[in-house]
Design an enzyme around this catalytic site. Structure first.
Site, PDB file in Angstrom:
ATOM      1  NE  ARG A 120      -4.210  -1.823   1.993  1.00 17.30           N
ATOM      2  CZ  ARG A 120      -4.268  -2.936   2.725  1.00 17.30           C
ATOM      3  NH1 ARG A 120      -3.321  -3.181   3.614  1.00 17.30           N
ATOM      4  NH2 ARG A 120      -5.259  -3.785   2.555  1.00 17.30           N
ATOM      5  CE  LYS A 142      -0.152  13.248 -15.368  1.00 18.72           C
ATOM      6  NZ  LYS A 142      -0.428  13.607 -16.787  1.00 18.72           N
ATOM      7  CD  GLU A 184       7.995  15.328 -22.718  1.00 18.94           C
ATOM      8  OE1 GLU A 184       7.519  16.421 -22.376  1.00 18.94           O
ATOM      9  OE2 GLU A 184       7.295  14.301 -22.888  1.00 18.94           O
ATOM     10  CE  LYS A 226       6.003  16.760 -14.877  1.00 22.37           C
ATOM     11  NZ  LYS A 226       6.286  15.427 -15.448  1.00 22.37           N
ATOM     12  CD  GLU A 236      -3.318  15.515 -16.426  1.00 29.70           C
ATOM     13  OE1 GLU A 236      -4.099  14.973 -17.208  1.00 29.70           O
ATOM     14  OE2 GLU A 236      -2.106  15.236 -16.344  1.00 29.70           O
ATOM     15  NE  ARG A 240       1.121  16.545 -13.405  1.00 31.95           N
ATOM     16  CZ  ARG A 240       1.725  15.771 -12.503  1.00 31.95           C
ATOM     17  NH1 ARG A 240       1.393  15.865 -11.232  1.00 31.95           N
ATOM     18  NH2 ARG A 240       2.655  14.930 -12.876  1.00 31.95           N
ATOM     19  CG  ASN A 244      -1.323  15.813 -20.685  1.00 37.04           C
ATOM     20  OD1 ASN A 244      -0.398  15.077 -20.348  1.00 37.04           O
ATOM     21  ND2 ASN A 244      -2.451  15.907 -19.992  1.00 37.04           N
ATOM     22  CG  HIS A 247       2.104  14.249 -24.133  1.00 35.87           C
ATOM     23  ND1 HIS A 247       2.869  15.398 -24.275  1.00 35.87           N
ATOM     24  CD2 HIS A 247       2.866  13.379 -23.421  1.00 35.87           C
ATOM     25  CE1 HIS A 247       4.032  15.218 -23.669  1.00 35.87           C
ATOM     26  NE2 HIS A 247       4.062  14.007 -23.149  1.00 35.87           N
ATOM     27  CG  HIS A 251       0.325   9.489 -25.100  1.00 36.66           C
ATOM     28  ND1 HIS A 251      -0.313   9.755 -23.911  1.00 36.66           N
ATOM     29  CD2 HIS A 251       1.659   9.596 -24.832  1.00 36.66           C
ATOM     30  CE1 HIS A 251       0.586  10.012 -22.972  1.00 36.66           C
ATOM     31  NE2 HIS A 251       1.786   9.927 -23.512  1.00 36.66           N
ATOM     32  CG  HIS A 263       7.187   9.772 -24.608  1.00 36.41           C
ATOM     33  ND1 HIS A 263       5.819   9.625 -24.751  1.00 36.41           N
ATOM     34  CD2 HIS A 263       7.371  10.894 -23.858  1.00 36.41           C
ATOM     35  CE1 HIS A 263       5.206  10.610 -24.108  1.00 36.41           C
ATOM     36  NE2 HIS A 263       6.120  11.390 -23.560  1.00 36.41           N
TER      37      HIS A 263
END
Length: 359
Positions: A120, A142, A184, A226, A236, A240, A244, A247, A251, A263
């Protein structure tokens, strides 16, 4: 060594930007981490970085176990996660144990996801070794894995206890990986900092020459940009989403390519698509678009999808997380340094942009 912080209340953590691994043990000690440690890396990084990093930790008195996964985005899946779980059970890790992610975005995402879910939640440390990880994926919490061809569809928000960046680790990378990481870096300038975009444009050759002062400034700027976004919107809920940028299309291209494109290469294509879409909507000047495309081409990044099945890319976009009320959510530029979030249901426009990218 440069030190900065991501301020998230009780989940706050430091980022250290160094030129070697000499201070990694001291940095971990400052975070009061002392449980069993497992360093997770991949087959590529293991050859070039693992021994140096582990030796630095041992010199600080830490006993570190190592687990190596197969390199590549195709291994960022639940099968790999299950294999790591079995290893951690065998090592009898406890709640105060520490996972250290030594590698690029794939290693960081997998390790963070395992840390978020094992017992956990246990401690983890990001030690990014690729430009794309140092610029983006190691900061912000993330974590996750791909599932049945969809990128990062299973995951969590789970912050590391610290990030340790050795900028000279970039020297071990193939040029293509450095080029992909720069996508990026360019993205951060476009979404929030025109001056940083100017800096990258002016100092591009020095980045490729691995000038330490330029690499450290670049790492600090990336983490600052960032970090400022994450501090305002950790999960997000609004701002935030600007991270993206590139993306939504990127993606989909990455998935359709079977992850044969890196990527960052896909983000480059996605950013070009975003500028083309913004031009169609009258949002951005053509000179701004040309300047961005020119920089991406100077870096050596792809700016189109010639030869790729446009219909497959379009269909894959609707399997992405960036959908609200059956509308695709795009981050589109107004100018270099400023972007907006827009939901678009004009499928004809989306297909037209994809066709332009395919030419």
């Amino acid at each position: 060594m440069i030190k900065m912080s991501i301020n998230l209340g009780e989940r706050s953590y430091p980022i250290y930007i160094a030129t070697n691994y000499a201070d990694i043990g001291k940095s971990i000690a400052s975070a009061r981490l002392s449980g069993k440690m497992v360093l997770i890396t991949d087959t590529n990084v293991d050859m070039h970085q693992a021994d140096e990093c582990i030796n630095a930790l041992k010199e600080s008195g830490y006993d570190v176990h190592k687990y190596v996964i197969a390199a590549g985005e195709e291994n960022k899946n639940l099968d790999t996660v299950n294999e790591i779980y079995r290893y951690l059970v065998k090592q009898k890790l406890e709640r105060n144990s520490v996972l250290i992610a030594l590698g690029g975005g794939v290693v960081g995402d997998i390790t963070g996801f395992v840390a978020a879910t094992f017992l956990r939640g246990i401690n983890f440390v990001q030690v990014p070794t690729t430009l794309i990880a140092q610029a983006d994926s190691s900061v912000g919490g993330k974590v996750g894995v791909d599932f049945e061809g969809s990128k990062n569809i299973i995951g969590a928000f789970y912050q590391p206890r610290l990030v340790y960046i050795n900028v000279n680790s970039l020297k071990t990378l193939p040029k293509r990986e450095v080029q992909a990481g720069l996508a990026e870096v360019v993205k951060h300038g476009i979404i929030k900092d025109r001056d940083f975009f100017d800096y990258v444009e002016y100092n591009l050759n020095k980045i490729f020459e691995f000038k330490e002062d330029v690499l450290q400034f670049t790492a600090r700027a990336n983490c600052s940009i960032k970090g400022s976004v994450v501090e305002e919107d950790e999960r997000e809920g609004g701002l935030r989403a600007i991270l993206n940028f590139g993306h939504t299309i990127g993606h989909a291209v990455e998935s359709v390519s079977g992850f044969q494109l890196l990527h960052g290469e896909c983000v480059s294509i996605g950013m070009v698509g975003a500028f083309k879409m913004a031009q169609h909507l009258g949002m951005v000047d053509a000179k701004e678009s040309d300047r961005v495309i020119g920089l991406l081409e100077r870096i050596g990044l792809p700016t189109g999808i010639k030869g790729m099945d446009v219909d497959k890319v379009f269909a894959q976009m609707y399997h992405d997380k960036k959908i609200k009320n059956n509308k695709l959510v795009f981050i589109l530029p107004k100018r270099i340094g400023e972007v907006l979030q827009i939901s678009i249901d004009d499928t004809a426009l989306i297909k037209e942009v994809l066709q332009e990218l395919a030419q």
